[in-house]
Design a protein around this motif. Structure first.
Motif, PDB file in Angstrom:
ATOM      1  N   ASP A  67      17.036 -23.423 -34.272  1.00 22.59           N
ATOM      2  CA  ASP A  67      16.281 -23.107 -33.067  1.00 22.59           C
ATOM      3  C   ASP A  67      15.881 -21.633 -33.064  1.00 22.59           C
ATOM      4  O   ASP A  67      16.740 -20.745 -33.077  1.00 22.59           O
ATOM      5  CB  ASP A  67      17.143 -23.422 -31.838  1.00 22.59           C
ATOM      6  CG  ASP A  67      16.423 -23.128 -30.536  1.00 22.59           C
ATOM      7  OD1 ASP A  67      15.184 -23.174 -30.524  1.00 22.59           O
ATOM      8  OD2 ASP A  67      17.108 -22.853 -29.536  1.00 22.59           O
ATOM      9  N   LEU A  68      14.573 -21.377 -33.073  1.00 19.87           N
ATOM     10  CA  LEU A  68      14.046 -20.013 -33.005  1.00 19.87           C
ATOM     11  C   LEU A  68      13.111 -19.929 -31.805  1.00 19.87           C
ATOM     12  O   LEU A  68      12.109 -20.631 -31.753  1.00 19.87           O
ATOM     13  CB  LEU A  68      13.275 -19.640 -34.278  1.00 19.87           C
ATOM     14  CG  LEU A  68      14.035 -19.650 -35.600  1.00 19.87           C
ATOM     15  CD1 LEU A  68      13.078 -19.343 -36.748  1.00 19.87           C
ATOM     16  CD2 LEU A  68      15.178 -18.655 -35.581  1.00 19.87           C
ATOM     17  N   ASP A  69      13.435 -19.091 -30.865  1.00 17.40           N
ATOM     18  CA  ASP A  69      12.655 -19.016 -29.628  1.00 17.40           C
ATOM     19  C   ASP A  69      11.863 -17.709 -29.597  1.00 17.40           C
ATOM     20  O   ASP A  69      12.258 -16.726 -28.973  1.00 17.40           O
ATOM     21  CB  ASP A  69      13.588 -19.113 -28.422  1.00 17.40           C
ATOM     22  CG  ASP A  69      12.811 -19.268 -27.116  1.00 17.40           C
ATOM     23  OD1 ASP A  69      11.587 -19.457 -27.177  1.00 17.40           O
ATOM     24  OD2 ASP A  69      13.440 -19.219 -26.056  1.00 17.40           O
ATOM     25  N   GLY A  70      10.742 -17.693 -30.316  1.00 15.71           N
ATOM     26  CA  GLY A  70       9.860 -16.532 -30.288  1.00 15.71           C
ATOM     27  C   GLY A  70      10.398 -15.335 -31.047  1.00 15.71           C
ATOM     28  O   GLY A  70      10.472 -14.233 -30.508  1.00 15.71           O
ATOM     29  N   ILE A  71      10.762 -15.524 -32.325  1.00 15.61           N
ATOM     30  CA  ILE A  71      11.275 -14.441 -33.155  1.00 15.61           C
ATOM     31  C   ILE A  71      10.112 -13.663 -33.769  1.00 15.61           C
ATOM     32  O   ILE A  71       9.231 -14.248 -34.407  1.00 15.61           O
ATOM     33  CB  ILE A  71      12.182 -14.988 -34.271  1.00 15.61           C
ATOM     34  CG1 ILE A  71      13.355 -15.760 -33.672  1.00 15.61           C
ATOM     35  CG2 ILE A  71      12.670 -13.867 -35.183  1.00 15.61           C
ATOM     36  CD1 ILE A  71      14.265 -14.923 -32.814  1.00 15.61           C
ATOM     37  N   GLN A  72      10.095 -12.364 -33.582  1.00 19.95           N
ATOM     38  CA  GLN A  72       9.043 -11.519 -34.116  1.00 19.95           C
ATOM     39  C   GLN A  72       9.341 -11.142 -35.568  1.00 19.95           C
ATOM     40  O   GLN A  72      10.450 -10.735 -35.895  1.00 19.95           O
ATOM     41  CB  GLN A  72       8.912 -10.245 -33.281  1.00 19.95           C
ATOM     42  CG  GLN A  72       8.462 -10.461 -31.846  1.00 19.95           C
ATOM     43  CD  GLN A  72       6.992 -10.806 -31.735  1.00 19.95           C
ATOM     44  OE1 GLN A  72       6.192 -10.473 -32.609  1.00 19.95           O
ATOM     45  NE2 GLN A  72       6.626 -11.471 -30.638  1.00 19.95           N
ATOM     46  N   TYR A  73       8.335 -11.321 -36.445  1.00 16.50           N
ATOM     47  CA  TYR A  73       8.487 -10.935 -37.845  1.00 16.50           C
ATOM     48  C   TYR A  73       7.117 -10.604 -38.413  1.00 16.50           C
ATOM     49  O   TYR A  73       6.193 -11.418 -38.348  1.00 16.50           O
ATOM     50  CB  TYR A  73       9.137 -12.063 -38.657  1.00 16.50           C
ATOM     51  CG  TYR A  73       9.293 -11.744 -40.124  1.00 16.50           C
ATOM     52  CD1 TYR A  73      10.312 -10.898 -40.564  1.00 16.50           C
ATOM     53  CD2 TYR A  73       8.416 -12.255 -41.072  1.00 16.50           C
ATOM     54  CE1 TYR A  73      10.459 -10.583 -41.904  1.00 16.50           C
ATOM     55  CE2 TYR A  73       8.550 -11.957 -42.413  1.00 16.50           C
ATOM     56  CZ  TYR A  73       9.574 -11.120 -42.821  1.00 16.50           C
ATOM     57  OH  TYR A  73       9.713 -10.802 -44.153  1.00 16.50           O
ATOM     58  N   GLN A  74       6.986  -9.403 -38.961  1.00 13.45           N
ATOM     59  CA  GLN A  74       5.747  -8.950 -39.600  1.00 13.45           C
ATOM     60  C   GLN A  74       4.527  -9.145 -38.686  1.00 13.45           C
ATOM     61  O   GLN A  74       3.438  -9.515 -39.128  1.00 13.45           O
ATOM     62  CB  GLN A  74       5.528  -9.702 -40.915  1.00 13.45           C
ATOM     63  CG  GLN A  74       6.588  -9.416 -41.970  1.00 13.45           C
ATOM     64  CD  GLN A  74       6.541  -7.966 -42.468  1.00 13.45           C
ATOM     65  OE1 GLN A  74       5.483  -7.440 -42.790  1.00 13.45           O
ATOM     66  NE2 GLN A  74       7.707  -7.320 -42.512  1.00 13.45           N
ATOM     67  N   GLY A  75       4.711  -8.887 -37.400  1.00 15.25           N
ATOM     68  CA  GLY A  75       3.613  -8.951 -36.446  1.00 15.25           C
ATOM     69  C   GLY A  75       3.337 -10.318 -35.875  1.00 15.25           C
ATOM     70  O   GLY A  75       2.531 -10.447 -34.945  1.00 15.25           O
TER      71      GLY A  75
END
Length: 248
Positions: free
Chosen positions: A210-218
């Motif tokens: 479960d990933l709830d809006g993880i920021q990565y590389q923009g």
């Protein structure tokens, strides 16, 4: 996106693993039907059905029941746009043929082999993170997976024991989230739907994390987990115009 369009909520659903006796997908069906009746776009992100671990007596019966399940969902809202993205558990050729037949009967239903780009959002199953990023090798991995015989008997018992002992959870958590995000980010750039091409959000399944809006590389990454006993799962909400702009 046109000036006449209205931006409203849409939904992404992945990894229900229906037909497996470990699936909790049937429990969320009332909620899913309710969401479908209130929205204009639903994306089914692969592994909605699990033909490898199906408890039905034959592949033919599994495909038949899968088509019935989709048609039931289509009946909930004739004005909704439905997008089905294949996963590694539901890319069986005879099922894909039925999906294409559904698309021919229902103009609001579209089948995608690898991904769907809607507005500024990219949707994919996520099994591209398992190996090389090109589609030919992805197809090869899926074909090898589909050629494996359906598991029966003691295989189910053994896997049930693993789920009960939370071994499945341990395997999932051993996958480094950053590695997954790095590979998926490389993939979206490779297919021309990355940050520079207007994508802001990427929705995927497969990893069961479960990933709830993880920021990565923009980019912002979303994953609803998996509807499997002992695991987190949610229907993922997004925002799309009505109708959403579909890009190849």
């Amino acid at each position: 996106m046109t000036s006449e369009s209205e931006t409203t909520n849409a939904y992404f659903v992945s990894d229900l693993h229906l037909f497996s006796n470990r699936s909790t997908g049937d429990l969320i069906l009332p909620e899913l039907r309710d969401r479908v009746r209130q929205t204009h776009t639903v994306v089914l992100g692969g592994d909605i059905f699990d033909f490898k671990w199906s408890t039905h007596e034959s592949d033919e019966r599994s495909v038949e029941k899968a088509v019935e399940w989709i048609e039931d969902l289509l009946e909930q809202n004739a004005n909704c746009e439905y997008h089905y993205i294949l996963g590694n558990h539901d890319s069986r050729p005879e099922f894909v043929e039925q999906l294409d037949a559904l698309a021919s009967r229902h103009p609001n239903f579209t089948r995608h082999r690898y991904f769907a780009r809607l507005d500024n959002c990219l949707f994919l199953h996520g099994d591209v993170a398992d190996g090389p990023l090109d589609h030919a090798r992805l197809d090869s991995r899926r074909q090898k997976f589909e050629r494996k015989k359906k598991k029966t008997g003691l295989w189910h018992v053994a896997y049930d024991m693993a789920i009960h002992a939370r071994l499945h959870r341990l395997v999932v958590l051993s996958i480094r989230e950053m590695k997954v995000l790095r590979r998926i980010n490389a993939y979206v750039e490779r297919i021309g739907h990355g940050l520079d091409d207007g994508v802001t959000d990427v929705y995927f399944g497969h990893t069961h994390v479960d990933l709830d809006g993880i920021q990565y590389q923009g980019l912002c990454f979303h994953n609803g987990g998996a509807a499997i006993r002992g695991m987190k799962f949610r229907i993922v909400e997004t925002t799309l115009s009505a109708p959403a702009t579909v890009r190849a």
